[in-house]
Design a protein around this motif. Sequence first.
Motif: not given
Length: 265
Positions: A230-238
């Motif tokens: 699960r990369d940062p972009e898929s987690n709103d960079d949080m």
Amino acid sequence: MDGTLDHVMLRVENLDESLEWYQEHLDYEEKDRHDGDGFTIVYLGPEEMHEEGAMLELTHNEGESDLEVGDAWGHIAVRVPEGELEDYYDQLMDEGVDDYRDPESCGGRYAFVKDPDGHEVEIVQRDPEEGALWSLDHTMIRVEDADDALGFWTRKFEYEHAGRWESDTFANYFMKPEDAAPEAMSVELTYNYDGRSYDMGDAWGHLCVRVDDLGDDWDQLMVREADEYRDPESNDDMYAFTKDQDGHEIELLERDPDADSLFPF
């Protein structure tokens, strides 16, 4: 990248019951809480936590029951002062904690109890300067190939051996960042020589590594061929997640020390 271990996450069926257990028996306090859509996350830890000490994250999902602990997840370990293991174990027994593995059955070196969901909690003896009473000492996970597991933590996260113990049937390897504070939690990799495989279960959540720069450290992991779970972009960079060779989830999290909340939401 050699970020310290920030927390370990366990799923629980009854959040109030679990909070009461850790607060009553281990003197943990609630550090922060996030109420999401259908779930609640609570960070816990001793009142006098070291800045590199790890927290316990309890996650409760509404309507979730019959959680399976599985055997790929082993235990968390908490610290008591050297020479006082039996005293603190007897204290837990007097408080009504289930008698699981007493100090005598463990050669007087450590002991085990279980929380309300069946998560094992080891009690280990440490120098009082190596962390607050009941602070998290290590988290144990089981691995199917010791060389692969050691290589993962060494190459991907730049961790090093903090200790090892080998017997006739299994070996324990403790990993933590180079120059980590004595108060920092380590990850214990347990390898059984009989070639068994493990069930991950759904009560075991993840380990979390606190990093300096989420984007840069994630990119470095990708260069080192870590699992792009699960990369940062898929987690709103949080935050972001990778997995080790056995499927154990590892969160990457960047904290703002000046933020009002421990959560990046």
